[in-house]
Design a protein around this motif. Structure first.
Motif, short mmCIF file in Angstrom:
data_model
loop_
_atom_site.label_atom_id
_atom_site.label_comp_id
_atom_site.label_asym_id
_atom_site.label_seq_id
_atom_site.Cartn_x
_atom_site.Cartn_y
_atom_site.Cartn_z
N SER A 128 35.33 93.63 25.64
CA SER A 128 36.53 94.45 25.80
C SER A 128 37.55 94.10 24.73
O SER A 128 37.70 92.96 24.35
N SER A 129 38.25 95.10 24.25
CA SER A 129 39.28 94.87 23.25
C SER A 129 40.64 94.85 23.92
O SER A 129 40.80 95.26 25.06
N SER A 130 41.61 94.37 23.20
CA SER A 130 42.94 94.29 23.76
C SER A 130 43.51 95.67 24.04
O SER A 130 43.26 96.62 23.30
N LEU A 131 44.27 95.79 25.13
CA LEU A 131 44.90 97.06 25.47
C LEU A 131 46.25 97.21 24.76
O LEU A 131 46.89 98.25 24.90
N ALA A 132 46.67 96.19 24.02
CA ALA A 132 47.95 96.25 23.33
C ALA A 132 47.90 97.33 22.25
O ALA A 132 46.88 97.52 21.58
N SER A 133 49.01 98.02 22.07
CA SER A 133 49.07 99.09 21.07
C SER A 133 49.52 98.58 19.71
O SER A 133 49.38 99.28 18.71
N ASN A 134 50.06 97.36 19.67
CA ASN A 134 50.47 96.79 18.39
C ASN A 134 50.39 95.27 18.46
O ASN A 134 50.19 94.69 19.54
N PHE A 135 50.58 94.62 17.32
CA PHE A 135 50.41 93.17 17.25
C PHE A 135 51.44 92.44 18.09
O PHE A 135 51.15 91.42 18.72
N SER A 136 52.66 92.95 18.13
CA SER A 136 53.71 92.30 18.91
C SER A 136 53.33 92.26 20.38
O SER A 136 53.49 91.23 21.05
N GLU A 137 52.81 93.36 20.91
CA GLU A 137 52.38 93.40 22.31
C GLU A 137 51.20 92.46 22.53
O GLU A 137 51.13 91.75 23.54
N PHE A 138 50.28 92.46 21.58
CA PHE A 138 49.11 91.58 21.67
C PHE A 138 49.55 90.12 21.74
O PHE A 138 49.06 89.34 22.57
N LEU A 139 50.48 89.76 20.88
CA LEU A 139 50.94 88.38 20.81
C LEU A 139 51.60 87.94 22.11
O LEU A 139 51.33 86.86 22.64
N SER A 140 52.45 88.78 22.66
CA SER A 140 53.16 88.43 23.89
C SER A 140 52.25 88.45 25.12
O SER A 140 52.57 87.83 26.14
N SER A 141 51.11 89.15 25.02
CA SER A 141 50.21 89.26 26.17
C SER A 141 49.20 88.12 26.26
O SER A 141 48.51 87.99 27.28
N GLN A 142 49.12 87.28 25.24
CA GLN A 142 48.12 86.22 25.23
C GLN A 142 48.46 85.12 26.22
O GLN A 142 49.60 84.65 26.28
N ALA A 143 47.47 84.71 26.99
CA ALA A 143 47.66 83.59 27.91
C ALA A 143 47.88 82.31 27.11
O ALA A 143 47.44 82.20 25.95
N ALA A 144 48.54 81.34 27.71
CA ALA A 144 48.86 80.10 26.99
C ALA A 144 47.61 79.40 26.47
O ALA A 144 47.62 78.81 25.39
N ASP A 145 46.50 79.46 27.24
CA ASP A 145 45.30 78.76 26.79
C ASP A 145 44.56 79.50 25.68
O ASP A 145 43.55 79.02 25.17
N GLU A 146 45.07 80.67 25.28
CA GLU A 146 44.51 81.39 24.13
C GLU A 146 45.27 81.07 22.85
O GLU A 146 44.86 81.48 21.77
#
Length: 375
Positions: A128-146
């Protein structure tokens, strides 16, 4: 594909999780720290593989395996233990355990063992790929252990080479001393509840290696090599990282000089200097992951993330790794001094960072030198 890991040592559990993900990226992994929690998790949903420590806070892990074998005679079971002697193996013979992993384990053997026992990857369902529409969303959605930092160019090959040899503290020190990612991970582990004796905190790589021991230190370091973005591949990201690493090394060198002049222990200052750009380095690694997943990222978007999100990412890393407060204070002193109870080490830290800043203030530097006892 689903895997249950029962292990109360957070660092070993995280390493096993990384190993499974490196072998089967699509696997759903549930990490539990007690037998009762693992039993409840198994009853809620079974798994395709169970990895279980022998000794847990609320009893032996064999309780979980006994329950599983009553319901499933085929699922592969892996036991982690510090006692893989013949008598111990015979003691649990009825559970038909498929493999024993002895602590501290050797990474290549564990990789081979789990690769044989895990079901084959289902290629009909892409990861599965990230559901974030941009890098900023992707960055903020990452769990701490990632979140983590990339290794410097060339470190990955050296680390893998070390993994093929018996663990050696001197070699680990030589490799990790100027490598922020390795130093951060080992300091975090050495100060964790699993390894800290509750006495003096570890503020240097040397202390961390002595606390953890050669085998555990090597395994934790090797865990970094399992990250798909362990080293940056894109030329733009590499250039950004190289600039950060160069500034880190310049700061380390200047701190060594100032520490000698002030007769201070240089080791904690060195650790803080290595980690003071952790937020930016983490953002660069996440940018590599974003691009690896097929997304585009312009230089403008990257620049905005580096300037706008690095501090927040660094704060998340410090909390997740539970870095000790004395180290956090030294890292923070690179940017600002506390208003009260300012220690001499923090003053020296701020002095070095201010000297190397883009617009050094001579009056400020003179005041800091006086406070540090250098004038």
């Amino acid at each position: 594909m689903r895997v249950i890991i029962l292990e109360d040592d957070a660092w070993i559990a995280d390493l096993l999780r990384q190993i499974v993900h490196s072998l089967r990226p699509q696997a759903q992994i549930s990490c539990q720290v007690s037998v009762s929690a693992a039993l409840a998790e198994w009853q809620r949903q079974s798994a395709d593989l169970v990895i279980c420590d022998w000794n847990l806070p609320d009893g032996p892990g064999t309780r979980l395996l006994e329950q599983i074998r009553k319901q499933d005679s085929q699922i592969p079971l892996v036991m982690i233990t510090g006692r893989a002697d013949r008598d111990s193996v015979l003691e649990v013979r009825s559970l038909r355990i498929n493999a024993f992993i002895s602590k501290p384990f050797q990474m290549p053997k564990v990789l081979d063992c789990l690769n044989r026992l895990l079901p084959s990857a289902d290629l009909s369902f892409p990861a599965s790929s990230s559901l974030a529409s941009n890098f900023s969303e992707f960055l903020s959605s990452q769990a701490a252990d990632e979140l983590d930092m990339p290794l410097q160019a060339g470190t990955l090959d050296k680390l893998r080479a070390l993994g093929r040899q018996p663990a050696d503290l001197r070699q680990l020190h030589n490799l990790g001393r100027d490598e922020p990612a390795i130093t951060a991970r080992l300091l975090a582990a050495a100060n964790s509840a699993q390894y800290s004796s509750g006495g003096e905190v570890c503020l240097s790589l040397t202390q961390a290696l002595q606390t953890l021991g050669a085998g555990t230190s090597l395994n934790i370091a090797l865990g970094l090599a399992l990250n798909p973005a362990a080293e940056l591949e894109d030329a733009e990201l590499q250039l950004q990282a190289m600039a950060a690493y160069e500034q880190i090394q310049v700061l380390c060198q200047r701190l060594a000089e100032l520490a000698a002049a002030c007769r201070l222990d240089p080791a904690p200052l060195h650790s803080a200097a290595l980690l003071h750009r952790m937020g930016e380095l983490c953002v660069l690694q996440q940018a590599q992951r974003w691009r690896n997943s097929g997304h585009t990222l312009s230089l403008e978007e990257l620049s905005q993330a580096l300037s706008g999100a690095s501090s927040e990412v660094a704060a998340r890393l410090k909390i997740h790794w539970r870095l000790p407060n004395p180290l956090r204070e030294l890292i923070g002193a690179c940017y600002a001094l506390p208003t009260i109870n300012t220690k001499r080490e923090a003053i020296v830290m701020h002095l070095a960072a201010s000297e190397l800043g883009p617009q050094p203030d001579s009056a400020k530097l003179a005041r800091l030198r006086r406070l540090a006892g250098l004038s």
